[in-house]
Motif scaffolding. Sequence first.
Motif, PDB file in Angstrom:
ATOM      1  N   ALA A 102       0.840  -1.213   0.000  1.00 42.79           N
ATOM      2  CA  ALA A 102       0.000   0.000   0.000  1.00 42.79           C
ATOM      3  C   ALA A 102       0.868   1.252   0.000  1.00 42.79           C
ATOM      4  O   ALA A 102       0.560   2.227  -0.698  1.00 42.79           O
ATOM      5  N   GLU A 103       1.934   1.233   0.777  1.00 45.85           N
ATOM      6  CA  GLU A 103       2.841   2.387   0.796  1.00 45.85           C
ATOM      7  C   GLU A 103       3.444   2.620  -0.580  1.00 45.85           C
ATOM      8  O   GLU A 103       3.542   3.762  -1.034  1.00 45.85           O
ATOM      9  N   ASP A 104       3.850   1.541  -1.257  1.00 42.78           N
ATOM     10  CA  ASP A 104       4.384   1.672  -2.619  1.00 42.78           C
ATOM     11  C   ASP A 104       3.339   2.257  -3.558  1.00 42.78           C
ATOM     12  O   ASP A 104       3.629   3.131  -4.372  1.00 42.78           O
ATOM     13  N   LEU A 105       2.126   1.766  -3.432  1.00 44.33           N
ATOM     14  CA  LEU A 105       1.046   2.176  -4.325  1.00 44.33           C
ATOM     15  C   LEU A 105       0.713   3.657  -4.183  1.00 44.33           C
ATOM     16  O   LEU A 105       0.477   4.349  -5.163  1.00 44.33           O
ATOM     17  N   PHE A 106       0.733   4.147  -2.945  1.00 40.72           N
ATOM     18  CA  PHE A 106       0.305   5.525  -2.696  1.00 40.72           C
ATOM     19  C   PHE A 106       1.462   6.465  -2.375  1.00 40.72           C
ATOM     20  O   PHE A 106       1.238   7.585  -1.900  1.00 40.72           O
ATOM     21  N   ALA A 107       2.677   6.043  -2.669  1.00 38.21           N
ATOM     22  CA  ALA A 107       3.860   6.849  -2.340  1.00 38.21           C
ATOM     23  C   ALA A 107       3.848   8.214  -3.020  1.00 38.21           C
ATOM     24  O   ALA A 107       4.370   9.188  -2.470  1.00 38.21           O
ATOM     25  N   SER A 108       3.253   8.307  -4.183  1.00 42.85           N
ATOM     26  CA  SER A 108       3.276   9.574  -4.917  1.00 42.85           C
ATOM     27  C   SER A 108       2.236  10.580  -4.414  1.00 42.85           C
ATOM     28  O   SER A 108       2.248  11.738  -4.827  1.00 42.85           O
TER      29      SER A 108
END
Length: 133
Positions: A102-108
């Motif tokens: 989830a962190e990777d997905l919403f990092a931007s």
Amino acid sequence: MRLARRTHVLQVERLTPLGLTPAQARALSVLGRCDQPPRMAELAERLGVVPRAVTPIVDALEEAGLVRRRIDPHNRRSTLLELTDEGTAMRTRMYQARVGAAEDLFASLTAEQRQTLLALLEQADAATASHRH
């Protein structure tokens, strides 16, 4: 739909090093949320699959030392399923892998954008839940 697919891909990428298939990870998650050890048929129902589909999943989890089967003391023809200590530890690692995905997905996204997204998802979830009842 693209977001759901991307989330699934990221989670599979994070779960693969743990040695779990998505079905095994889902079964572990469900078992960990049960108040009492369920029967095989109950696990199948909670997973939304036919009972015979659960057998190979449980076999693999048992072989990996994550789940144990035991005879139901109230009905000796039934088998209960419970997580082992290693199974509980694996659930923790799975949770960490999913958080990382989830962190990777919403990092931007900015913190404000994440808050807005969370509020929208909670609102959609509440609306969906009220339609089911």
